[in-house]
Every structure is written in C-alpha cells, then in structure tokens.
Scaffold this motif. Structure first.
Motif, PDB file in Angstrom:
ATOM      1  N   GLU A  94       0.826  -1.172   0.013  1.00  0.00           N
ATOM      2  CA  GLU A  94       0.054   0.207   0.031  1.00  0.00           C
ATOM      3  C   GLU A  94       0.886   1.126  -0.034  1.00  0.00           C
ATOM      4  O   GLU A  94       0.649   2.007  -0.710  1.00  0.00           O
ATOM      5  N   LEU A  95       1.980   1.337   0.810  1.00  0.00           N
ATOM      6  CA  LEU A  95       2.912   2.198   0.548  1.00  0.00           C
ATOM      7  C   LEU A  95       3.457   2.481  -0.588  1.00  0.00           C
ATOM      8  O   LEU A  95       3.732   3.448  -0.975  1.00  0.00           O
ATOM      9  N   MET A  96       3.908   1.333  -1.232  1.00  0.00           N
ATOM     10  CA  MET A  96       4.431   1.460  -2.786  1.00  0.00           C
ATOM     11  C   MET A  96       3.470   1.954  -3.624  1.00  0.00           C
ATOM     12  O   MET A  96       3.947   2.912  -4.464  1.00  0.00           O
ATOM     13  N   ALA A  97       2.349   1.463  -3.623  1.00  0.00           N
ATOM     14  CA  ALA A  97       1.230   2.026  -4.350  1.00  0.00           C
ATOM     15  C   ALA A  97       0.944   3.506  -4.410  1.00  0.00           C
ATOM     16  O   ALA A  97       0.949   4.347  -5.434  1.00  0.00           O
ATOM     17  N   ALA A  98       1.130   4.009  -2.947  1.00  0.00           N
ATOM     18  CA  ALA A  98       0.644   5.478  -2.830  1.00  0.00           C
ATOM     19  C   ALA A  98       2.063   6.224  -3.216  1.00  0.00           C
ATOM     20  O   ALA A  98       1.608   7.244  -3.794  1.00  0.00           O
ATOM     21  N   LYS A  99       3.064   5.785  -2.977  1.00  0.00           N
ATOM     22  CA  LYS A  99       4.510   6.192  -3.623  1.00  0.00           C
ATOM     23  C   LYS A  99       4.202   6.605  -5.241  1.00  0.00           C
ATOM     24  O   LYS A  99       4.410   7.624  -5.651  1.00  0.00           O
ATOM     25  N   LEU A 100       3.682   5.750  -6.035  1.00  0.00           N
ATOM     26  CA  LEU A 100       3.511   5.731  -7.395  1.00  0.00           C
ATOM     27  C   LEU A 100       2.209   6.375  -7.860  1.00  0.00           C
ATOM     28  O   LEU A 100       2.091   6.882  -8.862  1.00  0.00           O
TER      29      LEU A 100
END
Length: 283
Positions: free
Chosen positions: A70-76
């Motif tokens: 979820e953190l990675m998706a938010a970063k993108l």
C-alpha cells in the motif's frame, strides 16, 4: 499419493519445465514504472497463506506485505491490486507479465536466483525456541538439554531439531528428554501450554502469530539453525521494477515506516540484510 509442499512443488515444476494453466487473468501489460502509472494500478501476485506476512481475513488480503505494498502504490500514485493465487502459478505468471511482480514470501535459493530477479529480503524466518513465559529454567538454546521438544511433523523445523540435538550432545553431553511431533504448529503451541512439551520449535513468523494471539503466555528463549531469507520477485527483464522495490524498502526503512509495520505484525523490528544476500550467479 505424495503430498507436496508449495515450495517443493514449484521446484519440481521449474525443473521439469512443466506449464500449468492459470485462471483467466487480465495481463499487467508491461514491465516499467511508466506502464504502471499509465495503467493507474500496481498489480501484484500473492499467495495469501503465510501469516503474518500475507493471509486472508474477512475475505481480504492483509498482513505485513500488504501494508508495505500500500505504501508503494501510494508512492506511485496508483491503486493496488493484490491477486491471491496458488503459489505454483505465481512464478510462471510473473514470466507472462500477468502481474508487475510477485509479492509473497519466496525463499531465496540459488536455483531461483538464476532465473528470477529477487528484491532485497522483505523478511527473515528463524527457527525459534518458544517456551512458557513463566518457565525460567530455559533462558538460552543450551538450556533445552534434558527438556521435551515439540515441533511439526515433516516441517522444516524437524531436521533443525535433530541437528541441534547432535550439537547439544557434543557440547553438553546431554540431548533432549524426548521429541514429540505434531500435525500442525498450533498443536505444538497447545502442547506447550498444557505442559506436554517444554519447548516449541517453530518458524519465527508462526511464533509471532501465537504470541500475538496469546499475549504474555509464551516467550522466545533463543533460536537455532540458519535463518531463511524471504524476498519479492520481479521478472528478470524488469530490473527497473526490482530497483523500485529496493529503493522503496530503503526509503521506508530510513523513515521508520518499516519498523512501525514490523512491530505491528511481528511484535518487534526485523533485521534484514541490504547486501550480500543473493547467491553466486544471481540475476
């Protein structure tokens, strides 16, 4: 009929070159960060059956890995689609670009590392000695001489127990009082609670689950054997995606976000290597 673990099944599948049909899936279509952003969705393949790394609760995939994703998706700036599939379909599906990468607990092995692009380790599993919290007679690994040890039959922990008993006899002249084997790790925990065994030998992630469900009942007295590193996997042609995973893990580690999630799911921060974790000949 021979019973296969998910790990041994995949090893045999890759060695034989056999191809297994996957459910009908929409292809992730591409292997770059630009593709993911254009699509507006980060698509990952997961086998949600390894609590607390990834598992299903109330029909949804949850766990430590899900929170990191979820953190990675938010970063993108995109949405996360986490596809829950049988483990034997994950690595073949990765090679067919059915998802952007595999985000499940895949053990790093020399054979796999030559064919797939492993990320930094996202976790480490150790063989831990869990004892009753009020049993002060066991404070370290060498104290289990003369004690009854329980573990799961046919698991990776069973040979670890056997090897450590040999070491124990060499160093102290005394082995276990006995070894009891159970069908499942929860059975081992129950046996520890009711004093059928003195020590429960199990993977650290399983112990973390038991200790979270029964706070202040158990404690960890030590660990034995070699740790097993777990990582996520990118297509070998998609090294930009592997770099994104690694860079994100570094970023979240530096900001303290990983430590917060590790404490949430495992009860304490987790030490994982950032270099020298891949075997010789790895991609």
């Amino acid at each position: 009929m021979k019973t296969w673990s998910r790990r041994s099944f995949v090893k045999a599948t890759l060695a034989s070159g056999a191809v297994f049909a996957l459910p009908t899936l929409a292809f992730a279509e591409g292997g770059t960060l630009a593709d993911i952003k254009k699509r507006g969705k980060l698509t990952v393949g997961t086998e949600a059956a390894y609590e607390p790394f990834e598992y299903v609760e109330n029909g949804q995939v949850v766990g430590y890995g899900h929170d990191v994703l979820e953190l990675m998706a938010a970063k993108l700036g995109v949405k996360l689609e986490q596809m829950n599939l049988p483990f034997q379909g994950l690595l073949p599906g990765l090679m067919s670009h059915k998802f952007d990468f595999v985000a499940t607990s895949v053990g790093i092995t020399p054979e796999r590392a030559k064919r797939f692009a492993f990320s930094q380790p996202v976790g480490v599993v150790r063989s831990v000695l869990m004892v009753r919290a009020d049993d002060m007679s066991i404070k370290r690994d060498m104290d289990i001489g003369g004690k009854t040890v329980g573990t799961q039959m046919g698991s990776s922990s069973q040979p670890v127990a056997d090897e450590f008993e040999k070491e124990l006899k060499e160093k102290t002249g005394k082995g276990y009082a006995g070894t009891k084997l159970f069908q499942a790790y929860p059975d081992v925990s129950n046996a520890l609670s009711n004093k059928t065994v003195d020590v429960a030998l199990m993977p650290s992630n399983i112990a973390a689950v038991q200790m979270r469900k029964q706070p202040n009942v158990f404690r960890i007295a030590g660990e034995i054997g070699q740790p097993k590193l777990l990582a996520w996997v990118a297509n070998p042609n998609d090294l930009e995606i592997r770099k994104f995973i690694n860079d994100s893990l570094d970023e979240f580690r530096a900001s303290g976000k990983l430590a917060v999630l590790q404490k949430k799911w495992f009860g304490a921060p987790m030490e994982t290597p950032r270099e020298n974790y891949l075997p010789a000949g790895a991609i």
